[in-house]
Design a protein around this motif. Sequence first.
Motif, mmCIF file in Angstrom:
data_model
loop_
_atom_site.group_PDB
_atom_site.id
_atom_site.type_symbol
_atom_site.label_atom_id
_atom_site.label_comp_id
_atom_site.label_asym_id
_atom_site.label_seq_id
_atom_site.Cartn_x
_atom_site.Cartn_y
_atom_site.Cartn_z
ATOM 1 N N GLU A 121 43.516 -5.964 1.008
ATOM 2 C CA GLU A 121 42.712 -6.781 0.099
ATOM 3 C C GLU A 121 43.589 -7.462 -0.944
ATOM 4 O O GLU A 121 43.344 -8.605 -1.321
ATOM 5 C CB GLU A 121 41.681 -5.893 -0.595
ATOM 6 N N ALA A 122 44.633 -6.778 -1.400
ATOM 7 C CA ALA A 122 45.536 -7.365 -2.392
ATOM 8 C C ALA A 122 46.403 -8.458 -1.790
ATOM 9 O O ALA A 122 46.821 -9.380 -2.492
ATOM 10 C CB ALA A 122 46.415 -6.280 -2.999
ATOM 11 N N SER A 123 46.660 -8.396 -0.479
ATOM 12 C CA SER A 123 47.520 -9.395 0.159
ATOM 13 C C SER A 123 46.782 -10.684 0.501
ATOM 14 O O SER A 123 47.410 -11.686 0.826
ATOM 15 C CB SER A 123 48.149 -8.821 1.431
ATOM 16 N N LEU A 124 45.449 -10.670 0.442
ATOM 17 C CA LEU A 124 44.691 -11.879 0.754
ATOM 18 C C LEU A 124 44.929 -12.941 -0.312
ATOM 19 O O LEU A 124 45.056 -12.624 -1.493
ATOM 20 C CB LEU A 124 43.184 -11.563 0.826
ATOM 21 N N PRO A 125 44.994 -14.218 0.086
ATOM 22 C CA PRO A 125 45.187 -15.265 -0.924
ATOM 23 C C PRO A 125 43.954 -15.388 -1.808
ATOM 24 O O PRO A 125 42.825 -15.222 -1.353
ATOM 25 C CB PRO A 125 45.402 -16.538 -0.093
ATOM 26 N N GLU A 126 44.204 -15.702 -3.062
ATOM 27 C CA GLU A 126 43.116 -15.794 -4.031
ATOM 28 C C GLU A 126 42.417 -17.139 -3.884
ATOM 29 O O GLU A 126 43.057 -18.177 -3.760
ATOM 30 C CB GLU A 126 43.690 -15.652 -5.436
ATOM 31 N N LYS A 127 41.079 -17.095 -3.886
ATOM 32 C CA LYS A 127 40.316 -18.333 -3.789
ATOM 33 C C LYS A 127 40.288 -19.016 -5.142
ATOM 34 O O LYS A 127 40.179 -18.370 -6.174
ATOM 35 C CB LYS A 127 38.873 -18.054 -3.359
ATOM 36 N N LYS A 128 40.370 -20.350 -5.121
ATOM 37 C CA LYS A 128 40.250 -21.095 -6.365
ATOM 38 C C LYS A 128 38.779 -21.188 -6.722
ATOM 39 O O LYS A 128 37.981 -21.725 -5.961
ATOM 40 C CB LYS A 128 40.832 -22.497 -6.223
ATOM 41 N N SER A 129 38.445 -20.647 -7.856
ATOM 42 C CA SER A 129 37.051 -20.679 -8.289
ATOM 43 C C SER A 129 36.852 -21.691 -9.409
ATOM 44 O O SER A 129 35.799 -21.737 -10.012
ATOM 45 C CB SER A 129 36.597 -19.289 -8.729
ATOM 46 N N ASN A 130 37.898 -22.476 -9.689
ATOM 47 C CA ASN A 130 37.791 -23.458 -10.754
ATOM 48 C C ASN A 130 37.022 -24.672 -10.261
ATOM 49 O O ASN A 130 37.395 -25.286 -9.269
ATOM 50 C CB ASN A 130 39.177 -23.899 -11.222
ATOM 51 N N THR A 131 35.976 -25.002 -10.930
ATOM 52 C CA THR A 131 35.206 -26.191 -10.605
ATOM 53 C C THR A 131 34.839 -26.897 -11.894
ATOM 54 O O THR A 131 34.852 -26.307 -12.967
ATOM 55 C CB THR A 131 33.915 -25.845 -9.843
ATOM 56 N N LEU A 132 34.498 -28.147 -11.764
ATOM 57 C CA LEU A 132 34.044 -28.915 -12.920
ATOM 58 C C LEU A 132 32.535 -29.040 -12.854
ATOM 59 O O LEU A 132 31.938 -28.991 -11.778
ATOM 60 C CB LEU A 132 34.683 -30.308 -12.917
ATOM 61 N N SER A 133 31.936 -29.244 -14.003
ATOM 62 C CA SER A 133 30.486 -29.379 -14.029
ATOM 63 C C SER A 133 30.086 -30.716 -13.419
ATOM 64 O O SER A 133 30.846 -31.691 -13.429
ATOM 65 C CB SER A 133 29.969 -29.278 -15.470
ATOM 66 N N ARG A 134 28.878 -30.745 -12.890
ATOM 67 C CA ARG A 134 28.374 -31.967 -12.269
ATOM 68 C C ARG A 134 28.248 -33.082 -13.309
ATOM 69 O O ARG A 134 28.486 -34.252 -13.013
ATOM 70 C CB ARG A 134 27.004 -31.670 -11.632
ATOM 71 N N ASP A 135 27.911 -32.732 -14.543
ATOM 72 C CA ASP A 135 27.792 -33.727 -15.608
ATOM 73 C C ASP A 135 29.136 -34.410 -15.875
ATOM 74 O O ASP A 135 29.194 -35.628 -16.047
ATOM 75 C CB ASP A 135 27.280 -33.085 -16.891
ATOM 76 N N LEU A 136 30.205 -33.619 -15.925
ATOM 77 C CA LEU A 136 31.524 -34.184 -16.188
ATOM 78 C C LEU A 136 31.965 -35.096 -15.044
ATOM 79 O O LEU A 136 32.531 -36.170 -15.279
ATOM 80 C CB LEU A 136 32.544 -33.077 -16.421
ATOM 81 N N ILE A 137 31.700 -34.687 -13.825
ATOM 82 C CA ILE A 137 32.064 -35.508 -12.667
ATOM 83 C C ILE A 137 31.313 -36.834 -12.709
ATOM 84 O O ILE A 137 31.899 -37.909 -12.505
ATOM 85 C CB ILE A 137 31.780 -34.747 -11.351
ATOM 86 N N ASP A 138 30.015 -36.788 -12.987
ATOM 87 C CA ASP A 138 29.226 -38.019 -13.067
ATOM 88 C C ASP A 138 29.717 -38.917 -14.200
ATOM 89 O O ASP A 138 29.779 -40.143 -14.053
ATOM 90 C CB ASP A 138 27.744 -37.687 -13.263
ATOM 91 N N TYR A 139 30.050 -38.317 -15.333
ATOM 92 C CA TYR A 139 30.543 -39.049 -16.495
ATOM 93 C C TYR A 139 31.834 -39.792 -16.159
ATOM 94 O O TYR A 139 31.980 -40.993 -16.425
ATOM 95 C CB TYR A 139 30.746 -38.063 -17.646
ATOM 96 N N VAL A 140 32.786 -39.089 -15.534
ATOM 97 C CA VAL A 140 34.075 -39.682 -15.180
ATOM 98 C C VAL A 140 33.883 -40.798 -14.160
ATOM 99 O O VAL A 140 34.465 -41.888 -14.286
ATOM 100 C CB VAL A 140 35.039 -38.591 -14.660
ATOM 101 N N GLN A 141 33.050 -40.546 -13.155
ATOM 102 C CA GLN A 141 32.814 -41.570 -12.135
ATOM 103 C C GLN A 141 32.149 -42.808 -12.737
ATOM 104 O O GLN A 141 32.501 -43.936 -12.388
ATOM 105 C CB GLN A 141 31.980 -41.000 -10.992
ATOM 106 N N TYR A 142 31.222 -42.627 -13.651
ATOM 107 C CA TYR A 142 30.558 -43.755 -14.302
ATOM 108 C C TYR A 142 31.569 -44.584 -15.090
ATOM 109 O O TYR A 142 31.580 -45.826 -15.025
ATOM 110 C CB TYR A 142 29.447 -43.247 -15.231
ATOM 111 N N MET A 143 32.435 -43.888 -15.852
ATOM 112 C CA MET A 143 33.417 -44.592 -16.668
ATOM 113 C C MET A 143 34.404 -45.374 -15.811
ATOM 114 O O MET A 143 34.736 -46.525 -16.113
ATOM 115 C CB MET A 143 34.179 -43.609 -17.571
ATOM 116 N N ILE A 144 34.884 -44.770 -14.736
ATOM 117 C CA ILE A 144 35.833 -45.455 -13.861
ATOM 118 C C ILE A 144 35.154 -46.630 -13.161
ATOM 119 O O ILE A 144 35.739 -47.711 -13.018
ATOM 120 C CB ILE A 144 36.436 -44.469 -12.829
#
Length: 177
Positions: free
Chosen positions: A99-122
């Motif tokens: 279990e310790a040798s398994l690669p760690e999953k990336k659990s970092n995500t951005l909020s949907r609001d921030l993604i929409d905000y950035v896409q709108y601005m661009i």
Amino acid sequence: MPKAKGKNRRQKYSYNLNRKRLYRSARRRAAPRIACSHIRHAWDPTKSVAQNLADMGLAEDPNKAVPIPKKKLLGMEVEGDGRKKIVRKPYVVNEMEYEASLPEKKSNTLSRDLIDYVQYMIQNHGENYKEMARDEKNYYQDTPKQIKRKINVYKNFYPEEYKDFIASLKPEKMDVQ
């Protein structure tokens, strides 16, 4: 309605109550909390903590376990303080190492609001951060540098999605012959 008399009076400390005995008995009744599921399933409640850990091949006292013996821990016999210890449940250590040798999953995500905000601005302003700062959708009154930082965070978290989004913004040029 008036308050009942004597309700807001401070309680007196009882000197006759033995709190040590109460604490000790409550501590004795509580079962040990085991975080690792492998250890929890192999745990034998009839044995002591030291016996359970010795059966699994785990160290009870890490200070005694620091001098690493030449023989491997996963073998059938491990030499310790002159006594030979037998590991009866080596699968616990094997499962924990796997279990310790398994690669760690990336659990970092951005909020949907921030993604929409950035896409709108661009989408509306391209790379002009000063215009983005003056936009009416800039509810939090971010400065141009803060907006640029948010866009860079979006680029780093979702590089493929960002490339696809930028590609969809460019008008397709059609060859006319």
